[in-house]
Design a protein around this motif. Sequence first.
Motif, mmCIF file in Angstrom:
data_model
loop_
_atom_site.group_PDB
_atom_site.id
_atom_site.type_symbol
_atom_site.label_atom_id
_atom_site.label_comp_id
_atom_site.label_asym_id
_atom_site.label_seq_id
_atom_site.Cartn_x
_atom_site.Cartn_y
_atom_site.Cartn_z
ATOM 1 N N HIS A 74 0.834 -1.196 0.000
ATOM 2 C CA HIS A 74 0.000 0.000 0.000
ATOM 3 C C HIS A 74 0.869 1.246 0.000
ATOM 4 O O HIS A 74 2.079 1.175 0.199
ATOM 5 N N ASP A 76 1.867 4.944 1.673
ATOM 6 C CA ASP A 76 1.850 5.786 2.865
ATOM 7 C C ASP A 76 1.987 7.212 2.363
ATOM 8 O O ASP A 76 2.875 7.491 1.543
ATOM 9 N N TRP A 78 1.696 11.619 3.410
ATOM 10 C CA TRP A 78 1.521 12.714 4.354
ATOM 11 C C TRP A 78 0.253 13.435 3.942
ATOM 12 O O TRP A 78 0.056 13.671 2.746
ATOM 13 N N ARG A 95 -6.656 6.372 13.580
ATOM 14 C CA ARG A 95 -5.456 6.219 14.411
ATOM 15 C C ARG A 95 -5.898 6.066 15.859
ATOM 16 O O ARG A 95 -6.895 6.646 16.277
ATOM 17 N N ARG A 99 -0.593 3.632 17.253
ATOM 18 C CA ARG A 99 -0.629 3.821 15.796
ATOM 19 C C ARG A 99 -0.918 5.288 15.500
ATOM 20 O O ARG A 99 -1.989 5.794 15.820
ATOM 21 N N TRP A 101 -1.299 6.861 12.549
ATOM 22 C CA TRP A 101 -1.775 7.069 11.189
ATOM 23 C C TRP A 101 -3.203 6.559 11.079
ATOM 24 O O TRP A 101 -3.645 5.721 11.850
ATOM 25 N N VAL A 103 -6.000 4.791 8.418
ATOM 26 C CA VAL A 103 -6.049 3.960 7.223
ATOM 27 C C VAL A 103 -7.300 4.371 6.456
ATOM 28 O O VAL A 103 -8.405 4.340 6.994
ATOM 29 N N GLU A 111 -6.398 0.480 -0.031
ATOM 30 C CA GLU A 111 -6.046 1.076 1.244
ATOM 31 C C GLU A 111 -4.737 1.866 1.155
ATOM 32 O O GLU A 111 -3.834 1.506 0.401
ATOM 33 N N PHE A 112 -4.670 2.934 1.945
ATOM 34 C CA PHE A 112 -3.432 3.696 2.090
ATOM 35 C C PHE A 112 -3.420 4.307 3.484
ATOM 36 O O PHE A 112 -4.462 4.535 4.087
ATOM 37 N N CYS A 113 -2.227 4.522 4.017
ATOM 38 C CA CYS A 113 -2.071 5.086 5.350
ATOM 39 C C CYS A 113 -1.789 6.578 5.230
ATOM 40 O O CYS A 113 -1.020 6.999 4.360
ATOM 41 N N VAL A 114 -2.416 7.357 6.112
ATOM 42 C CA VAL A 114 -2.255 8.808 6.092
ATOM 43 C C VAL A 114 -1.610 9.252 7.394
ATOM 44 O O VAL A 114 -2.155 9.022 8.477
ATOM 45 N N PHE A 115 -0.446 9.865 7.261
ATOM 46 C CA PHE A 115 0.294 10.414 8.386
ATOM 47 C C PHE A 115 0.138 11.924 8.357
ATOM 48 O O PHE A 115 0.412 12.556 7.333
#
Length: 130
Positions: A74, A76, A78, A95, A99, A101, A103, A111-115
Amino acid sequence: MAARFKDLALDAVDHQSLADWWCTALGYTRRLPHPGQEPSPPEWPVAIHDPHDRGPLIWLNPVAEPKTVKNRMHLDVWGEPEELLALGATLVRRREGQRDWDVLADPEGNEFCVFTPDPHAAPSVPLTRR
C-alpha cells in the motif's frame, strides 16, 4: 544489485477516474506524451507524476475485476485525513493508541495510510498544498 525501484502501479476498474482522483489527492498531473508522440488510447494505463519530481511515477492500470481483499502492498502518504475523506476516500481505521496514522481507501477500495505532518518539524521531502 538484483533490482532497483522504478514506479508504483495501482489496478483499477475505472483507471481514468482513479488517476484523476489520485492527481487531486497528491497534487500530481497526468504525464504528457513526449513531443511527436501520439497520446495513448483511453483504454491503456495512465501515468501520473509529481510535477515537482518529489514523488514516484504512478501507473493506473485497467483491470476487469474490482478489488476484493486487503492490499498486500500500500501507499503511505503525508496529508490531512479529513481532506482526503472530503475528496471521496473512505475511512478504514482511525489512528489510536500507538498507531499514529489513519487507514483510508481510495474510491476503488485501495487502502493507504495517512500520516499527519508535524507542523513543527521540517519534512525531509517538501510538502505541497493545493
